[in-house]
Design a protein around this motif. Structure first.
Motif, PDB file in Angstrom:
ATOM      1  N   CYS A 179      -4.179   5.127  -5.086  1.00  0.00           N
ATOM      2  CA  CYS A 179      -3.156   5.761  -5.922  1.00  0.00           C
ATOM      3  C   CYS A 179      -2.085   4.752  -6.330  1.00  0.00           C
ATOM      4  O   CYS A 179      -1.677   4.693  -7.490  1.00  0.00           O
ATOM      5  CB  CYS A 179      -2.540   6.936  -5.162  1.00  0.00           C
ATOM      6  SG  CYS A 179      -1.215   7.790  -6.038  1.00  0.00           S
ATOM      7  N   LEU A 180      -1.655   3.922  -5.402  1.00  0.00           N
ATOM      8  CA  LEU A 180      -0.601   2.954  -5.688  1.00  0.00           C
ATOM      9  C   LEU A 180      -1.095   1.822  -6.587  1.00  0.00           C
ATOM     10  O   LEU A 180      -0.349   1.311  -7.418  1.00  0.00           O
ATOM     11  CB  LEU A 180      -0.047   2.396  -4.379  1.00  0.00           C
ATOM     12  CG  LEU A 180       0.719   3.399  -3.503  1.00  0.00           C
ATOM     13  CD1 LEU A 180       0.972   2.818  -2.114  1.00  0.00           C
ATOM     14  CD2 LEU A 180       2.034   3.790  -4.159  1.00  0.00           C
ATOM     15  N   LEU A 215      10.939  -2.770  -8.548  1.00  0.00           N
ATOM     16  CA  LEU A 215      10.980  -1.367  -8.129  1.00  0.00           C
ATOM     17  C   LEU A 215       9.580  -0.828  -7.873  1.00  0.00           C
ATOM     18  O   LEU A 215       9.356  -0.049  -6.936  1.00  0.00           O
ATOM     19  CB  LEU A 215      11.685  -0.535  -9.201  1.00  0.00           C
ATOM     20  CG  LEU A 215      13.196  -0.778  -9.334  1.00  0.00           C
ATOM     21  CD1 LEU A 215      13.765   0.012 -10.510  1.00  0.00           C
ATOM     22  CD2 LEU A 215      13.925  -0.412  -8.049  1.00  0.00           C
ATOM     23  N   ALA A 216       8.600  -1.226  -8.677  1.00  0.00           N
ATOM     24  CA  ALA A 216       7.220  -0.791  -8.441  1.00  0.00           C
ATOM     25  C   ALA A 216       6.703  -1.359  -7.126  1.00  0.00           C
ATOM     26  O   ALA A 216       6.063  -0.649  -6.334  1.00  0.00           O
ATOM     27  CB  ALA A 216       6.337  -1.224  -9.606  1.00  0.00           C
ATOM     28  N   SER A 217       6.977  -2.643  -6.869  1.00  0.00           N
ATOM     29  CA  SER A 217       6.524  -3.273  -5.620  1.00  0.00           C
ATOM     30  C   SER A 217       7.207  -2.645  -4.411  1.00  0.00           C
ATOM     31  O   SER A 217       6.570  -2.425  -3.366  1.00  0.00           O
ATOM     32  CB  SER A 217       6.819  -4.775  -5.672  1.00  0.00           C
ATOM     33  OG  SER A 217       6.204  -5.376  -6.788  1.00  0.00           O
ATOM     34  N   VAL A 223       6.098   3.160   0.760  1.00  0.00           N
ATOM     35  CA  VAL A 223       5.122   4.216   1.043  1.00  0.00           C
ATOM     36  C   VAL A 223       4.175   3.784   2.157  1.00  0.00           C
ATOM     37  O   VAL A 223       3.830   4.575   3.044  1.00  0.00           O
ATOM     38  CB  VAL A 223       4.334   4.572  -0.230  1.00  0.00           C
ATOM     39  CG1 VAL A 223       3.143   5.473   0.106  1.00  0.00           C
ATOM     40  CG2 VAL A 223       5.238   5.262  -1.241  1.00  0.00           C
ATOM     41  N   LEU A 224       3.776   2.522   2.147  1.00  0.00           N
ATOM     42  CA  LEU A 224       2.849   2.023   3.163  1.00  0.00           C
ATOM     43  C   LEU A 224       3.545   1.636   4.456  1.00  0.00           C
ATOM     44  O   LEU A 224       2.907   1.117   5.381  1.00  0.00           O
ATOM     45  CB  LEU A 224       2.077   0.826   2.614  1.00  0.00           C
ATOM     46  CG  LEU A 224       1.158   1.126   1.422  1.00  0.00           C
ATOM     47  CD1 LEU A 224       0.471  -0.152   0.945  1.00  0.00           C
ATOM     48  CD2 LEU A 224       0.116   2.183   1.785  1.00  0.00           C
ATOM     49  N   ALA A 269       3.325  -6.547  -2.092  1.00  0.00           N
ATOM     50  CA  ALA A 269       2.746  -5.258  -2.492  1.00  0.00           C
ATOM     51  C   ALA A 269       1.272  -5.398  -2.838  1.00  0.00           C
ATOM     52  O   ALA A 269       0.442  -4.558  -2.446  1.00  0.00           O
ATOM     53  CB  ALA A 269       3.525  -4.698  -3.683  1.00  0.00           C
ATOM     54  N   ALA A 270       0.920  -6.451  -3.583  1.00  0.00           N
ATOM     55  CA  ALA A 270      -0.491  -6.663  -3.931  1.00  0.00           C
ATOM     56  C   ALA A 270      -1.332  -6.891  -2.677  1.00  0.00           C
ATOM     57  O   ALA A 270      -2.432  -6.351  -2.543  1.00  0.00           O
ATOM     58  CB  ALA A 270      -0.614  -7.846  -4.887  1.00  0.00           C
TER      59      ALA A 270
END
Length: 483
Positions: A179-180, A215-217, A223-224, A269-270
């Motif tokens: 999802c992310l 902000l996306a990262s 969340v994780l 994040a990646a």
């Protein structure tokens, strides 16, 4: 011999009940068998609400009517149960204490406060990118692009986080990672597009794009559960922010620190989303439809508008630079308080369960729920007040926030905290619509120059907070809410 005799007065003949079975005669020195039975069934008899409960136990033990008559001299199990119920006083033991599932330590939430607040230093470091004359609202050049990008990012990432948490609960980290991986890049692209739609210089658009990527990262890492990685990525910006408090660093240095933070957050994040591919797939569970996440995004949009007006309202209205500095310190305090807000959300849920366990009547539960809610809101507002005063005292080149500004900020804080509480219980549309209505009302008041921004925010947010607190009290006062 006659002198040794005593005359005993005549006693009346006993009257026998022909309908009753003959009672067993036992010597006075013999123990009553019912005493032994009462001792054996003491716990059952003490907790029985009605003698029929005891009779059911007697019959379950295999005692027949003949055995009861022979052993205990009673007609049947019901008569024997009634006597046992009368002999033993009621004693209903309290249930064993249940562990609080919402009990958490405050340490992780203090960490989240830092990761919510430290990005604010990035605006000071990126000031060289905002070149040119102020816009028609009196704001620094490029502010419109940054605000448009931030509002879109807040709305999208709130909805994305809700969806990812649902997938995390239903299918584990692998499902949340999928999802992310799809949602975070889409959100960054939309936020960058919003910045491009507003007239701005190339430097401001680049700054807005970096903000959207960060902000996306950050959403992915939060969340994780990788707050520490996010904090590590923020070290360059935090270092630059510490320098800004003392002096203004060279423009290339500030921009390099911003790039280091944005790049570090993007890499982390990646990396984490790739790691989720190797996570074990959890059991699949049905998910709500996609539109179930819409109110969470709308709530993020409303909160973003309200926070932006709190930060920039005084500047837009032209009420003086000092007020603007006070508003900036107040907004920093608001972001710092988010960790305490999240911790108090857990405390509220735990104390609400305790109130439910200690309550036997619906009206009493409603009263206890109101007390729990009032205590948690008061605790959050006290923390927000302390942080506001502290940041105001440390804020460079400006006075501390004024009393109207502090009061307005407290009303905004009550709206945000109560809205988050309702969302935690699955009630999302009411806080979303109320926050959007409050944001629209404040925007209209600012456009019409109806009073000062602080006064408008105080009146509007107080009304919205009262409505949200009423809904929250009714919600917490229902037994079904806590299932």
């Amino acid at each position: 011999m006659s002198g040794l005799l005593r005359l005993v007065p005549d006693e009346p003949e006993p009257v026998h009940d022909l309908a009753a079975p003959p009672a067993r005669h036992r010597p006075r020195w013999a123990a009553d068998p019912i005493d032994d039975l009462a001792e054996e069934l003491a716990e059952v008899c003490a907790t029985a609400v009605h003698p029929d409960e005891i009779a059911a136990v007697l019959e379950a033990d295999g005692l027949t009517g003949e055995q009861i008559t022979e052993r205990y001299g009673r007609r049947d199990a019901f008569e024997l149960a009634a006597e046992l119920h009368a002999r033993i006083p009621r004693s209903h033991p309290e249930p064993a204490p249940v562990p609080d599932p919402w009990k958490v330590k405050p340490g992780p939430f203090a960490l989240r406060s830092l990761v919510f607040t430290l990005p604010g230093f990035g605006y000071a470091l990126g000031r060289p990118l905002m070149t040119g004359a102020p816009d028609r609202l009196g704001l620094p050049p490029g502010t419109g692009a940054l605000v448009a990008s931030a509002l879109v990012a807040w709305a999208w990432n709130q909805a994305l986080a809700h969806r990812a948490y649902l997938r995390l609960a239903a299918g584990g980290r692998a499902a949340a990672g999928r999802c992310l991986r799809l949602g975070a890049p889409a959100g960054a692209a939309l936020a960058t597009g919003a910045a491009l739609a507003v007239p701005a210089t190339g430097g401001a658009v680049a700054f807005a794009a970096g903000q959207a990527l960060y902000l996306a990262s950050a959403t992915v890492l939060l969340v994780l559960g990788r707050e520490r990685l996010l904090l590590l990525a923020l070290v360059p910006t935090a270092t630059g922010g510490a320098v800004v408090l003392a002096t203004r660093p060279p423009a290339p240095v500030g921009i390099a620190l911003l790039l280091a933070t944005a790049g570090g957050a993007l890499f982390a994040a990646a990396y984490e989303t790739v790691r989720t591919q190797r996570a074990e797939q959890g059991p699949s569970a049905p998910l709500p439809p996609l539109h179930a996440s819409v109110p969470y995004g709308l709530f993020g949009l409303g909160c973003g508008v309200l926070t932006t007006l709190a930060a920039l309202g005084d500047t837009i209205a032209g009420h003086g630079h000092g007020h603007g500095h006070g508003a900036g310190a107040a907004v920093i305090a608001l972001t710092l308080s988010m960790g305490a807000a999240e911790w108090l959300l857990y405390r509220c849920r735990g104390r609400a369960l305790t109130a439910l366990a200690a309550t036997t009547r619906p009206a009493a539960l409603l009263l206890r729920a109101a007390r729990v809610l009032a205590g948690c809101v008061a605790g959050y507002l006290a923390a927000l007040t302390a942080l506001t005063l502290a940041t105001g005292a440390l804020w460079p080149d400006g006075p501390s926030p004024t009393v109207p500004r502090v009061a307005a900020l407290l009303s905004l804080g009550a709206v945000l905290w109560t809205g988050l509480l309702l969302q935690a219980y699955g009630t999302a549309w009411i806080p979303a619509l109320l926050c959007l209505a409050a944001a629209a009302a404040e925007s209209a008041a600012l456009a019409l120059r109806a009073g000062t921004p602080a006064t408008g925010q105080l009146l509007i947010c107080t009304g919205a907070a009262a409505a949200l607190l009423t809904v929250a009290t009714v919600l917490l006062g229902r037994i079904t809410t806590h299932r």
